[in-house]
Design an enzyme around this catalytic site. Structure first.
Site, short mmCIF file in Angstrom:
data_model
loop_
_atom_site.label_atom_id
_atom_site.label_comp_id
_atom_site.label_asym_id
_atom_site.label_seq_id
_atom_site.Cartn_x
_atom_site.Cartn_y
_atom_site.Cartn_z
CD GLU A 290 -23.82 38.55 1.62
OE1 GLU A 290 -23.65 39.10 0.64
OE2 GLU A 290 -24.73 37.75 1.73
CG HIS A 314 -26.21 45.62 2.11
ND1 HIS A 314 -27.55 45.64 2.20
CD2 HIS A 314 -26.03 44.22 1.67
CE1 HIS A 314 -28.21 44.40 1.84
NE2 HIS A 314 -27.06 43.74 1.49
CD GLU A 315 -22.40 43.73 0.66
OE1 GLU A 315 -22.92 42.41 1.05
OE2 GLU A 315 -23.40 44.35 -0.41
CG HIS A 318 -25.23 40.28 4.31
ND1 HIS A 318 -26.44 39.77 4.29
CD2 HIS A 318 -25.27 41.12 2.97
CE1 HIS A 318 -27.03 40.12 3.46
NE2 HIS A 318 -26.29 40.82 2.48
CD GLU A 337 -29.26 40.21 0.60
OE1 GLU A 337 -28.99 41.26 0.99
OE2 GLU A 337 -28.24 39.43 0.10
CG ASP A 394 -29.62 34.74 -9.90
OD1 ASP A 394 -29.18 34.99 -9.09
OD2 ASP A 394 -29.59 35.26 -11.15
CE1 TYR A 402 -31.59 41.75 -2.48
CE2 TYR A 402 -30.07 43.06 -1.23
CZ TYR A 402 -30.47 42.11 -1.86
OH TYR A 402 -29.45 41.37 -2.47
N1 BES Z 1 -25.46 38.95 -1.12
C1 BES Z 1 -26.13 40.24 -2.00
C2 BES Z 1 -25.66 39.88 -3.34
C3 BES Z 1 -26.12 38.76 -3.94
C4 BES Z 1 -27.58 38.43 -3.69
C5 BES Z 1 -25.41 37.94 -4.61
C6 BES Z 1 -28.24 37.35 -4.52
C7 BES Z 1 -26.02 36.79 -5.34
C8 BES Z 1 -27.46 36.59 -5.15
C9 BES Z 1 -25.35 41.51 -1.37
O1 BES Z 1 -25.14 41.38 -0.13
C10 BES Z 1 -26.22 42.62 -1.88
O2 BES Z 1 -27.30 42.66 -1.41
N2 BES Z 1 -25.59 43.27 -2.55
C11 BES Z 1 -26.48 44.68 -2.92
C12 BES Z 1 -26.12 45.80 -2.17
C13 BES Z 1 -26.78 46.71 -1.66
C14 BES Z 1 -28.18 46.26 -1.48
C15 BES Z 1 -26.51 47.53 -0.95
C16 BES Z 1 -26.05 44.97 -4.40
O3 BES Z 1 -25.22 43.98 -4.91
O4 BES Z 1 -26.50 45.68 -4.98
ZN ZN Z 2 -27.12 41.82 0.65
#
Ligand code: BES
Ligand code: ZN
Length: 619
Positions: A290, A314-315, A318, A337, A394, A402
């Site tokens: 995002e 989703h993005e 954010h 999330e 991480d 989520y």
């Molecule tokens: N912000 C996240 C990606 C992220 C999370 C990067 C933690 C680094 C550390 C992003 O918004 C996300 O949740 N992406 C998901 C998409 C989805 C749930 C639709 C993905 O990458 O799968």
């Molecule tokens: Zn996200």
């Protein structure tokens, strides 16, 4: 006369003292107190950065970014300011334009090193001249061969959670917000874009200037460089992609403006002016990221039928939950999330109806069950509020934040009613705009503004501080998915499938069908399904991913599926897909095959994906 003079004097006195009071008040408002946090060395209560002016050169031949990061700072009487730095070479540092002393402290595997800089009482500005190294974790340098057009190299950054410090020395805590300007020099045939005001065309000389006027945390600073073009969807939305992808991407995301309108109708104005998406090469480690004003996205969502665009919702979501109101620490990640998944599904419902929204919610519900099963030995990691001290953030970035986060908010919505829920969320975003919040402040706000006000009792604390999922979780149903389950059952009983029943299935229904194969499904049954529905050759990445997973788990080898899986793992670096497949190899005790594929695939992965797979395969 005398009286009038006296009156004027009194009025003047009152006016000046009011003025004084106002000034004191606003000084207090400005001097924010930062919470203790374990993933940054910064001590923002002593000295904090407020603005970044980045001046860098991007050298694709040596794969090095070098230049100077100049910061405006607020010094609270400290003799030093501490930045985060990891795998950077620091050349020199100045304060108020003069050389000053600096020290790089002890190295920590996930945090890197504190960069301590000597400052004075009146220091307003510091500047760090530095360069990145081959170990940088945020950057992925791609050869022309790894792009869609195959003629030019590409570079992108990934900052979340704590990787920005590997390409810019910075106070890398989500609590610290800065505005930024940047000058970025790139090879003249390429274009650079950032999480900022962006160019829409190449300028021929390769020098690009950027401005981000809204304050953002360091993890949202982002840069992508490649032979890309822009195509507008509306006045404030559009897409960037390589030439060969641009048309397809534009078609796929053509509902973007409608999504922004739906989001604004739910929770208030879009505060970032522009909302664009850049589709990156397939090694991008996430579905989406995002980055403000410019979401980064994987090409695996370009399915040709808009079926995977919930990722854009989703993005976009954010832009409120995460970018406008940011989790104070990575222990509060669910605030980013969980709220975003809830908001995403509401946007999808507004655009495409309840059926589609409930299918998404149910897919997430199953993800949550899978995650609970995977984490059954570490129940603490199934709490919404985490304790990641001493761990890499991480580690906390799984489906709990989520999907349990979503389920909490959905359950709450069902309890308080949608109108109350929406009014509450709208006020929450407004109150905390361009600021951070933590779990405890959220609970207080929730009690005061939603629960107590409406005389409602709710087991918020259990949801947030206890492992697993409380008894009162909302029950989500979907007729479409019930039919899919019936069709699957019938097939398993009779080995025959009535294709009239599957004719109009959406990709979500196919995903649900394939994911729910029983453990004892036979190879012959897999064969029948593949021959009838061409699943191995599906053009939808989500369907192929779950089909490949089942093929691996069930030792299915027909229709060249093994070659397809190897090809997929050698090009796609999206961590969720990649880890699902490597996990399946491990479960099926086919680890040697996995290692064989990984030998060549690893080189195509961003560090985020490579590090996770390394751990999985214990390399
Ligand atoms: N912000 C996240 C990606 C992220 C999370 C990067 C933690 C680094 C550390 C992003 O918004 C996300 O949740 N992406 C998901 C998409 C989805 C749930 C639709 C993905 O990458 O799968
Ligand atoms: Zn996200």
């Amino acid at each position: 006369m005398k009286n009038t003079f006296f009156l004027i004097l009194v009025t003047l006195f009152i006016l000046t003292s009011c003025q004084e009071n106002k000034r004191i008040q606003s000084a207090n408002e400005n001097s924010k107190t930062y919470l203790e946090e374990s993933h940054s060395y910064a001590q923002p209560n002593d000295a904090v950065i407020t603005h970044l002016d980045l001046d860098i050169n991007v050298d694709f031949d040596t794969q090095v970014i070098s230049g100077t990061a100049t910061y405006d700072i607020e010094n609270n009487g400290s003799e030093q300011i501490i930045l985060d730095s990891k795998f950077l070479e620091i050349e020199s540092v100045t304060q108020n334009g003069e050389q000053t002393e600096f020290e790089l402290g002890e190295f920590d595997e996930s945090l890197g090193q504190p960069l301590t800089i000597a400052i004075k009482e009146d220091t307003k500005q510091i500047a760090v001249t530095y360069s990145t190294t081959a170990k940088t974790e945020a950057l992925q340098w791609l050869t022309a061969q790894q792009t869609a057009d195959k003629t030019n190299p590409f570079l992108f950054t990934q900052g979340q959670a704590i990787l920005t410090r590997t390409w810019i020395p910075i106070q890398d805590s989500p609590q610290i917000r800065i505005t930024y300007d940047a000058t970025v020099k790139v090879p003249s045939q390429l274009m650079a874009v950032m999480s900022a005001e962006n160019p829409k065309e190449k300028n021929g000389n390769g020098v690009y200037h950027f401005k981000m006027k809204q304050p953002i945390p360091a993890y949202l600073i982002a840069l992508a460089i490649g032979d890309i073009e822009y195509k507008a969807i509306s006045e404030r939305t559009g897409v960037y992609a390589e030439k060969s992808m641009l048309h397809k991407v534009h078609e796929e995301f053509s509902d973007m403006e409608k999504m922004v309108v739906a989001a604004e109708n739910l929770y208030g104005d879009y505060d970032w002016d522009q909302f664009d998406v850049i589709v990156l090469p397939p090694s991008f480690p996430f579905g989406g990221m995002e980055n403000p004003r410019l979401t980064f996205a994987t090409p695996t969502v370009i399915a040709g039928d808009k079926s995977l665009t919930s990722l854009v919702a989703h993005e976009l979501a954010h832009s409120w939950s995460g970018n406008l109101v940011t989790n104070a620490t990575w222990n509060d990640f669910w605030l980013n999330e969980g709220f975003t998944v809830y908001f995403e599904i509401r946007i999808m419902e507004a655009l495409y109806g309840k059926d589609r929204a409930n299918m998404l919610a149910l897919i997430g519900r199953q993800d949550l069950e899978d995650e609970l099963e995977a984490l059954k030995e570490s129940p603490n990691d199934t709490k919404l509020k985490l304790d990641l001290k001493g761990r890499n953030p991480d580690d906390g970035m799984n489906s709990i934040a989520y999907d349990k986060g979503y389920l909490f908010l959905r359950t709450l919505e069902e309890k308080v009613g949608r109108d109350n829920m929406d009014a509450f969320l709208k006020s929450y975003f407004k109150k905390n705009a361009f600021s951070t919040t933590n779990t405890e402040d959220f609970i207080t706000y929730l009690n005061e503004n939603l629960l107590d006000k409406n005389n409602i009792t709710f087991n918020t604390e259990e949801w947030i501080y206890q492992p697993s999922v409380p008894e009162n979780a909302a029950v989500i149903t979907s007729d479409a998915f019930s039919n899919v389950e019936k069709t699957l059952e019938e097939f398993l009983k009779t080995n025959k499938i009535d294709v009239t029943k599957t004719e109009n299935w959406t990709p979500q229904e196919w995903v649900h069908f394939v994911r729910n194969f029983p453990e004892d499904i036979t190879v012959t049954q897999m064969q029948t399904l593949d021959d009838t529905f061409n699943l191995t050759d599906s053009t939808n990445s989500y369907i192929t991913m779950v089909w490949y997973e089942q093929s691996i788990l069930n030792n299915y080898h027909d229709n060249n599926v093994d070659t397809k899986i190897a090809e997929f793992l050698n090009t796609v670096g999206r961590r969720w897909y990649v880890t699902t497949l490597f996990n399946a190899f491990a479960k099926a005790e086919r680890i040697e095959e996995a290692k064989e594929i990984y030998k060549t695939a690893r080189g195509n992965y961003h560090s985020v994906t490579a590090n996770t797979v390394d751990e999985m395969l214990r390399i």
